[in-house]
Design a protein around this motif. Sequence first.
Motif, PDB file in Angstrom:
ATOM      1  N   GLN A   2      28.916  41.749  43.274  1.00 30.33           N
ATOM      2  CA  GLN A   2      29.826  42.688  42.576  1.00 30.33           C
ATOM      3  C   GLN A   2      31.034  42.543  43.252  1.00 30.33           C
ATOM      4  O   GLN A   2      31.243  42.568  44.715  1.00 30.33           O
ATOM      5  CB  GLN A   2      29.554  44.213  42.696  1.00 30.33           C
ATOM      6  N   PRO A   3      32.222  42.750  42.575  1.00 27.93           N
ATOM      7  CA  PRO A   3      33.448  42.601  43.089  1.00 27.93           C
ATOM      8  C   PRO A   3      33.880  43.850  43.986  1.00 27.93           C
ATOM      9  O   PRO A   3      33.465  44.591  43.588  1.00 27.93           O
ATOM     10  CB  PRO A   3      34.294  42.552  41.877  1.00 27.93           C
ATOM     11  N   THR A   4      34.413  43.455  44.892  1.00 23.32           N
ATOM     12  CA  THR A   4      34.777  44.669  45.863  1.00 23.32           C
ATOM     13  C   THR A   4      35.822  45.632  45.519  1.00 23.32           C
ATOM     14  O   THR A   4      35.948  46.538  45.992  1.00 23.32           O
ATOM     15  CB  THR A   4      35.382  44.041  47.378  1.00 23.32           C
ATOM     16  N   SER A   5      36.570  45.086  44.316  1.00 23.01           N
ATOM     17  CA  SER A   5      37.745  45.584  43.942  1.00 23.01           C
ATOM     18  C   SER A   5      37.240  46.941  43.016  1.00 23.01           C
ATOM     19  O   SER A   5      37.839  47.701  42.757  1.00 23.01           O
ATOM     20  CB  SER A   5      38.713  44.782  42.692  1.00 23.01           C
ATOM     21  N   GLU A  50      36.599  50.615  32.925  1.00 19.62           N
ATOM     22  CA  GLU A  50      36.582  49.665  33.895  1.00 19.62           C
ATOM     23  C   GLU A  50      38.089  48.788  33.623  1.00 19.62           C
ATOM     24  O   GLU A  50      38.649  48.273  34.504  1.00 19.62           O
ATOM     25  CB  GLU A  50      35.416  48.531  33.843  1.00 19.62           C
ATOM     26  N   LEU A  51      38.378  48.357  32.331  1.00 23.04           N
ATOM     27  CA  LEU A  51      39.491  47.906  32.115  1.00 23.04           C
ATOM     28  C   LEU A  51      40.719  48.486  32.617  1.00 23.04           C
ATOM     29  O   LEU A  51      41.555  47.976  33.158  1.00 23.04           O
ATOM     30  CB  LEU A  51      39.669  47.817  30.465  1.00 23.04           C
ATOM     31  N   THR A  52      40.909  49.925  32.396  1.00 28.43           N
ATOM     32  CA  THR A  52      41.865  50.604  33.224  1.00 28.43           C
ATOM     33  C   THR A  52      41.956  50.307  34.545  1.00 28.43           C
ATOM     34  O   THR A  52      43.060  50.397  35.268  1.00 28.43           O
ATOM     35  CB  THR A  52      41.946  52.151  32.863  1.00 28.43           C
ATOM     36  N   GLN A  53      40.928  50.447  35.441  1.00 24.71           N
ATOM     37  CA  GLN A  53      40.698  50.109  36.702  1.00 24.71           C
ATOM     38  C   GLN A  53      41.181  48.824  37.193  1.00 24.71           C
ATOM     39  O   GLN A  53      41.885  48.579  38.074  1.00 24.71           O
ATOM     40  CB  GLN A  53      39.186  50.428  37.118  1.00 24.71           C
ATOM     41  N   GLN A  54      40.857  47.791  36.325  1.00 21.19           N
ATOM     42  CA  GLN A  54      41.231  46.330  36.670  1.00 21.19           C
ATOM     43  C   GLN A  54      42.729  46.142  36.310  1.00 21.19           C
ATOM     44  O   GLN A  54      43.225  45.499  37.140  1.00 21.19           O
ATOM     45  CB  GLN A  54      40.270  45.417  35.727  1.00 21.19           C
ATOM     46  N   LEU A  55      43.245  46.760  35.448  1.00 24.28           N
ATOM     47  CA  LEU A  55      44.622  46.699  34.850  1.00 24.28           C
ATOM     48  C   LEU A  55      45.663  47.402  36.016  1.00 24.28           C
ATOM     49  O   LEU A  55      46.738  47.237  36.152  1.00 24.28           O
ATOM     50  CB  LEU A  55      45.174  47.274  33.781  1.00 24.28           C
ATOM     51  N   GLY A  56      45.050  48.311  36.910  1.00 22.52           N
ATOM     52  CA  GLY A  56      45.853  48.940  37.874  1.00 22.52           C
ATOM     53  C   GLY A  56      46.395  50.037  37.379  1.00 22.52           C
ATOM     54  O   GLY A  56      47.288  50.825  38.177  1.00 22.52           O
ATOM     55  N   ARG A 254      47.630  53.663  27.971  1.00 21.38           N
ATOM     56  CA  ARG A 254      48.403  52.461  28.186  1.00 21.38           C
ATOM     57  C   ARG A 254      47.187  51.384  28.093  1.00 21.38           C
ATOM     58  O   ARG A 254      47.632  50.224  27.604  1.00 21.38           O
ATOM     59  CB  ARG A 254      48.916  52.509  29.753  1.00 21.38           C
ATOM     60  N   THR A 255      45.969  51.685  28.418  1.00 21.61           N
ATOM     61  CA  THR A 255      44.832  50.841  28.208  1.00 21.61           C
ATOM     62  C   THR A 255      44.588  50.466  26.654  1.00 21.61           C
ATOM     63  O   THR A 255      44.219  49.514  26.247  1.00 21.61           O
ATOM     64  CB  THR A 255      43.648  51.275  28.888  1.00 21.61           C
ATOM     65  N   MET A 271      38.405  41.412  32.708  1.00 19.28           N
ATOM     66  CA  MET A 271      37.268  42.139  33.060  1.00 19.28           C
ATOM     67  C   MET A 271      36.063  41.366  34.066  1.00 19.28           C
ATOM     68  O   MET A 271      36.433  40.224  34.415  1.00 19.28           O
ATOM     69  CB  MET A 271      36.141  42.520  32.022  1.00 19.28           C
ATOM     70  N   PRO A 272      35.588  42.164  34.911  1.00 22.33           N
ATOM     71  CA  PRO A 272      34.617  41.451  35.874  1.00 22.33           C
ATOM     72  C   PRO A 272      33.636  40.433  35.542  1.00 22.33           C
ATOM     73  O   PRO A 272      33.054  40.754  34.349  1.00 22.33           O
ATOM     74  CB  PRO A 272      33.939  42.546  36.571  1.00 22.33           C
ATOM     75  N   ALA A 273      33.671  39.288  36.487  1.00 28.43           N
ATOM     76  CA  ALA A 273      32.807  38.333  35.939  1.00 28.43           C
ATOM     77  C   ALA A 273      31.246  38.620  35.849  1.00 28.43           C
ATOM     78  O   ALA A 273      30.465  37.982  34.769  1.00 28.43           O
ATOM     79  CB  ALA A 273      32.845  37.189  36.943  1.00 28.43           C
ATOM     80  N   ASP A 274      30.827  39.693  36.512  1.00 28.49           N
ATOM     81  CA  ASP A 274      29.539  39.925  36.218  1.00 28.49           C
ATOM     82  C   ASP A 274      29.218  40.820  35.081  1.00 28.49           C
ATOM     83  O   ASP A 274      28.025  41.262  34.714  1.00 28.49           O
ATOM     84  CB  ASP A 274      28.906  40.477  37.564  1.00 28.49           C
ATOM     85  N   TYR A 275      29.980  41.132  34.344  1.00 32.13           N
ATOM     86  CA  TYR A 275      30.161  41.812  33.237  1.00 32.13           C
ATOM     87  C   TYR A 275      29.750  40.688  32.132  1.00 32.13           C
ATOM     88  O   TYR A 275      29.082  41.100  30.724  1.00 32.13           O
ATOM     89  CB  TYR A 275      31.178  42.511  32.780  1.00 32.13           C
ATOM     90  N   GLN A 276      30.053  39.411  32.015  1.00 27.57           N
ATOM     91  CA  GLN A 276      30.108  38.604  31.189  1.00 27.57           C
ATOM     92  C   GLN A 276      29.555  37.208  31.315  1.00 27.57           C
ATOM     93  O   GLN A 276      29.985  36.275  31.623  1.00 27.57           O
ATOM     94  CB  GLN A 276      31.689  38.154  30.527  1.00 27.57           C
TER      95      GLN A 276
END
Length: 337
Positions: A2-5, A50-56, A254-255, A271-276
């Motif tokens: 899982q991504p550490t981010s 998750e997208l909001t988290q990934q977009l910062g 914003r998302t 999105m994280p790679a492990d989602y797809q």
Amino acid sequence: MQPTSRKIRTFALASALLFGMASHGAMAADSGKITIMVGGITKLIYLPAELTQQLGYFKDEGLDVELLSQPAGVDAENELLAGAVQAVVGFYDHTIDLQTKGKDVKAIVVFGQVPGEVEMVSTKASETLKSMADVKGKTLGVTGLGSSTSFLTQYLAGQHGIPSSQYTMLPVGADASFIAAIKQARIDAGMTTEPTVSKLLATGDAKVLVDMRSVEGTKAALGGTYPASSLYVQSAWADAHKADAAKLAHAFVRTMQFIHTHSAEEIAAKMPADYQKDKALYVSALKASLPMYTSDGKMPADGPATVLKVLSGFNPAIKGKHVDLSKTYTNEFVAAK
């Protein structure tokens, strides 16, 4: 791996109870961290979390947000009421159900103007189960008993005069566990979302029975738009943390604007790679899901009344009771900036 981010963990209700949920909630609030429980974080209906988290965007608002995942919305709701989390990404209909139980909870951002849910029938059962009029004596999969999938299942069957006593609802979760239940013939049909729908169609294990991924399909099934995936909080928390509520709402708006101004491929790339694990299938499922999302996070005007009508159609705790819909949502925070 899982991504550490991102910080995601499955939060077991029983374990939390053992360690004292109320104190956990108090500590989380005091620490300045906002913990959000998502009712199945890999579901596309809840992609904005998750997208909001990934977009910062949370960080842009100066927020420290932790996302947790709980497969069934009813369990996420329990975490909120116990004070273990500050917010839930789940279905708006829980706010109406909870008001009749004396709990004051409201949606402050609406992500989905329709449920994004699909009633899938296993290919094996499709010869005898051709519509919701045929569910008598069948076993129907839901994410959890008391979840929004169970609400919608009961309503759709009730439209054909079939009460829940004449079929079995089996909680089977989502994604891999739902697919296994279909393949193992533990359920004849069941309600699920993308990307599970596309996975089952690709393998030929199931067919679409009722499609509520679009406004048209939802109106045909439920008689109007049905605001579903949303961010909801206890009203007392929103009153006491107006600045944080506004920052959360602004990040999510914003998302929603990002979703409406970018392609499915561009969104998937964030999105994280492990989602797809199957990227082509994920992008295809996302394309099919894009019409469900709101562009501004606001509650659709006809939405609350449609949801109340659906819940009143089968739920004795709600039928005939006065529900103040104005207390189940607010556009105050999405309009704050």
